[in-house]
Design an enzyme around this catalytic site. Structure first.
Site, mmCIF file in Angstrom:
data_model
loop_
_atom_site.group_PDB
_atom_site.id
_atom_site.type_symbol
_atom_site.label_atom_id
_atom_site.label_comp_id
_atom_site.label_asym_id
_atom_site.label_seq_id
_atom_site.Cartn_x
_atom_site.Cartn_y
_atom_site.Cartn_z
ATOM 1 N N HIS A 1 0.824 -1.214 0.000
ATOM 2 C CA HIS A 1 0.000 0.000 0.000
ATOM 3 C C HIS A 1 0.855 1.260 0.000
ATOM 4 C CE1 HIS A 1 -3.977 -1.859 0.468
ATOM 5 N NE2 HIS A 1 -3.303 -2.817 1.088
ATOM 6 N N LYS A 18 -2.344 -1.749 -7.258
ATOM 7 C CA LYS A 18 -2.931 -0.645 -6.496
ATOM 8 C C LYS A 18 -2.480 0.686 -7.097
ATOM 9 C CE LYS A 18 -3.900 -3.333 -2.373
ATOM 10 N NZ LYS A 18 -3.783 -4.636 -3.014
ATOM 11 N N THR A 73 2.536 -21.407 -11.698
ATOM 12 C CA THR A 73 1.495 -20.430 -11.996
ATOM 13 C C THR A 73 1.733 -19.808 -13.366
ATOM 14 O OG1 THR A 73 1.182 -19.888 -9.665
ATOM 15 C CG2 THR A 73 0.398 -18.286 -11.258
#
Length: 568
Positions: free
Chosen positions: A322, A365, A394
C-alpha cells in the site's frame, strides 16, 4: 443360484434390465473374493451382497448352509416366501438363526448442508460479504456505473490510489502490446511465459528498489505466500516473527511454511526485541511486517526493525503493497521516503531501503494494473524462483499487463505530481470529516478509516451512501478487522476534486445522523478506542512533510541508472 435369480428377477431393477446372457456370465465368472463359507463367489453374488434386499437374503442362506454342516443344528424350512414379503422374511430368518443383519451404512456427507451452515454463521454474525456491481469508467474515473449503465456513482474506496488504471501512457503501452503479442502469456514462466516484458518489468522493479533483482508473481498475495512458505520451510529451524496486524497473505505464507511463528504486538519494538532475544543466535529468523497497514493507515517502524534485525541476526521481509507509488521521490515506498533526499539525489547506498532484505509490492494498487513482486539480492530471488511452487506452477502474467505495469512505474518515477495531489486531497478530507465530529481513525498515511464499531450498522451506512448519495464506500468487517472495529475505509485519489469532497462530507454527516453512529465525542466520553477520542493521544504528522509537498522536481532517467536533478 438359478432358483434365486428366477425368484428375485421380477423385484430387482438391475436383474430386470440385465440380459440373461450377462446374468449367466456374472453368475459363473468367479472372483478372487473369498466367500464367508470358504471358496470364491461369483460376480453376481458380489453385487447381490451390496443390495439392501438380496444382501440379507444371502446372509440367511449362508447361515443355513453353515448350520447344515453342524450335527443336530440344521433346521429345515418349508415353503417359499412370497415376493411381496421377501425382505421381511429374510430379516426374520436371519434373526431365527442368530445371524445379524448387515449394519446399515451411514449416509453420504451432505455437502450442501455444510455450505448452508457456514453461510448461515456469516449471516448471523453480520460478517457475510456483499458485492456491489461497480464498473469503473476509464474516461470518468473516479466515476463508475452500476448494473445500470446510465446510473453513475463516485468510487471512494478504490486501491487505484493514483488513478493509473486510466493513465494514457499505460493504456497506450497495453494496447500496442496486446495487438502485437496477444491476450495471454501461453503458460508458466518456465514453459512458455518468459518473455521480454517479464524481463523488462523485473529489471524496472529491481532498479526502483535499488536491489540486485526482482521476481514477478500473479499477485502480491501469491508473492507473500510463496516467499514466506518457501523460506520458512527451507531454512533449518526457521522462526518467523510476524506483526499482529499483518495481511492475510503473510499469515497464510507463514502457516504454509510449517515453521515456528511468533506474533509481536503491532508496531511494538519492545515486544519484538523480547521475542528475538529469546531465540538462539544460530536460529534463522525472519521479521515480517508492513510499511502501511491498509485498514488503519499506521506506518511500520522500518528503521527500528532493521536495527533489531542487525542486532539479532534476522532478515527483514517488508510488505510495501500500500506504499509503492505513493511514497518516496520515485514512488518506491515508505522505506525510500524515510531517506527522501538521499534517494532524490541518487544515493541509495546505506539508506533504510538498502538495509531491508526483502521488499514485496503490488502492481495492482497505485500502479493501476495487476500482479505482485519481490525484490532483493540476486541469490535470494534465484532461490525463490527455483523453489517456490507459487511461482513455478502459476501461469505468467499476460504481456500487455506487464508492459502496462512497466509504463506505470516509469511514469511515477518521473513525477511526484500525482502522489502530492493525492496527499493534499487526503488531508482535506480528513480535516473536513474531523470538523463534523466524524470518527476518523488517526494515522499519518493516505488511508481515511471511519470507525463504526458494528458490522450491521457499517453495512447499513455503506448501503445508504450508495443508494441515496451515489457514493460507493465498502464496509470493512471481520476477519479483515477485529469484531467491534468495523469501519468504512475511504481512499481519496487525485481525481477527487473539491466538489466531490464536499458531497462526500455532506453524505457521511447525513448517514451518521440518521443511523445514530457514534461520533468522536461519543468515543471520547467512553474513554476512546483505537486512537479515536483517546485522551493524550498525540496525532502523528503526515509522512509527506510540508517541504516535500512543495518540492518541484525534474526527473532525468538515464540508461542503466536513475538520477534526479532538483530545481529547488
Amino acid at each position: 443360484m438359478e432358483a434365486l435369480l428366477r425368484q428375485s428377477k421380477s423385484m430387482c431393477p438391475f436383474l430386470m434390465k440385465t440380459s440373461p446372457a450377462t446374468l449367466r456370465t456374472l453368475s459363473t465368472a468367479a472372483t478372487f473374493t473369498a466367500s464367508p463359507g470358504g471358496g470364491s463367489m461369483s460376480n453376481l453374488q458380489v453385487l447381490a451382497r451390496r443390495c439392501p434386499v438380496m444382501g440379507k437374503a444371502l446372509a440367511v442362506q449362508t447361515a443355513r448352509t453353515r448350520l447344515a454342516t453342524v450335527p443336530g443344528a440344521a433346521r429345515r424350512y418349508h415353503g417359499k416366501a412370497g415376493k411381496a414379503n421377501l425382505h421381511t422374511t429374510a430379516a426374520k430368518e436371519a434373526q431365527a438363526v442368530n445371524v445379524e443383519p448387515p449394519t446399515p451404512q451411514p449416509a453420504a456427507f451432505d455437502y450442501e448442508a455444510f455450505y448452508s451452515a457456514e453461510l448461515d454463521k456469516k449471516h448471523k454474525d453480520k460478517s457475510y460479504r456483499y458485492f456491489n456491481n461497480i464498473n469503473r469508467l476509464a474516461k470518468e474515473f473516479p466515476r463508475a456505473h452500476t448494473a445500470n449503465k446510465d446510473e453513475r456513482v463516485t468510487v471512494w474506496c478504490s486501491n487505484d490510489y493514483l488513478g493509473m488504471g486510466r493513465n494514457p501512457e499505460v493504456l497506450k503501452s497495453m494496447h500496442e502490446t496486446l495487438d502485437t503479442y496477444g491476450a495471454g502469456a501461453g503458460g508458466t514462466r518456465n514453459i512458455s511465459g518468459h518473455n521480454r516484458h517479464a524481463m523488462e518489468l523485473e529489471a524496472t522493479l529491481a532498479k526502483l528498489h535499488a536491489k540486485e533483482a526482482a521476481l514477478v508473481f500473479s499477485s502480491c498475495y501469491v508473492a507473500n505466500d510463496a516467499t514466506l512458505a518457501t523460506l520458512g520451510s527451507k531454512l533449518p529451524n526457521c522462526v518467523i516473527l510476524s506483526d499482529s496486524l499483518n495481511h492475510a497473505s503473510m499469515i497464510q505464507g507463514i502457516r504454509h511454511s510449517g515453521t515456528t511463528k511468533m506474533v509481536f504486538k503491532h508496531n511494538d519494538i519492545a515486544d519484538l526485541e523480547s521475542k528475538l532475544a529469546s531465540l538462539p543466535p544460530s536460529v534463522p529468523k525472519i521479521i515480517a511486517f508492513e510499511s502501511v497497514y491498509s485498514m488503519c493507515g499506521s506506518i511500520g517502524p522500518i528503521e527500528a526493525i532493521c536495527d533489531l534485525a542487525d542486532k539479532y541476526g534476522a532478515i527483514t521481509f517488508l510488505d510495501e503493497v500500500h506504499a509503492v507509488g505513493m511514497y518516496g521521490p520515485h514512488g518506491a515506498g515508505v522505506a525510500e521516503h524515510l531517506d527522501f533526499e538521499a534517494h532524490r539525489t541518487g544515493r541509495p547506498t546505506g539508506t533504510i531501503m538498502d538495509r531491508v532484505d526483502i521488499i514485496t509490492g503490488t502492481l495492482g494498487k497505485a500502479y493501476g494494473c495487476v500482479g505482485g513482486y519481490i525484490a532483493g539480492s540476486a541469490k535470494l530471488i534465484d532461490t525463490i524462483r527455483s523453489l517456490a511452487p507459487g511461482f513455478i506452477f502459476t501461469t505468467s502474467l499476460p504481456p500487455a499487463t506487464m508492459a502496462g505495469a512497466t509504463a506505470a512505474i516509469e511514469y511515477q518515477v518521473r513525477t511526484n505530481a500525482d502522489r502530492r495531489l493525492q496527499q493534499m486531497h487526503t488531508r482535506q478530507v480528513k480535516h473536513a470529516l474531523g470538523a463534523k465530529d466524524i470518527p476518523v481513525i488517526p494515522n499519518p498515511s493516505h488511508i481515511v478509516p471511519l470507525l463504526v464499531g458494528n458490522a450491521a450498522v457499517a453495512r447499513q451506512a455503506s448501503d445508504l451512501l450508495l443508494e441515496r448519495f451515489g457514493i460507493y464506500v465498502q464496509a470493512i468487517n471481520y476477519p479483515t478487522v477485529p469484531v467491534g472495529q468495523e469501519r468504512l475505509r475511504i481512499t481519496p485519489t487525485p481525481g477527487h476534486t473539491g466538489e466531490l469532497q464536499a458531497h462526500l462530507v455532506e453524505a457521511v454527516e447525513s448517514v451518521w445522523a440518521e443511523l445514530g453512529i457514534k461520533r468522536t465525542s461519543d468515543w471520547r466520553a467512553e474513554g476512546g478506542f483505537i486512537g479515536v477520542g483517546e485522551e493524550g493521544k498525540v496525532e502523528e504528522d503526515p509522512l509527506w512533510t510540508e517541504e516535500q509537498m512543495k518540492l518541484e522536481e525534474t526527473m532525468h532517467v538515464k540508461a542503466g541508472c536513475r538520477s534526479i536533478i532538483g530545481d529547488d
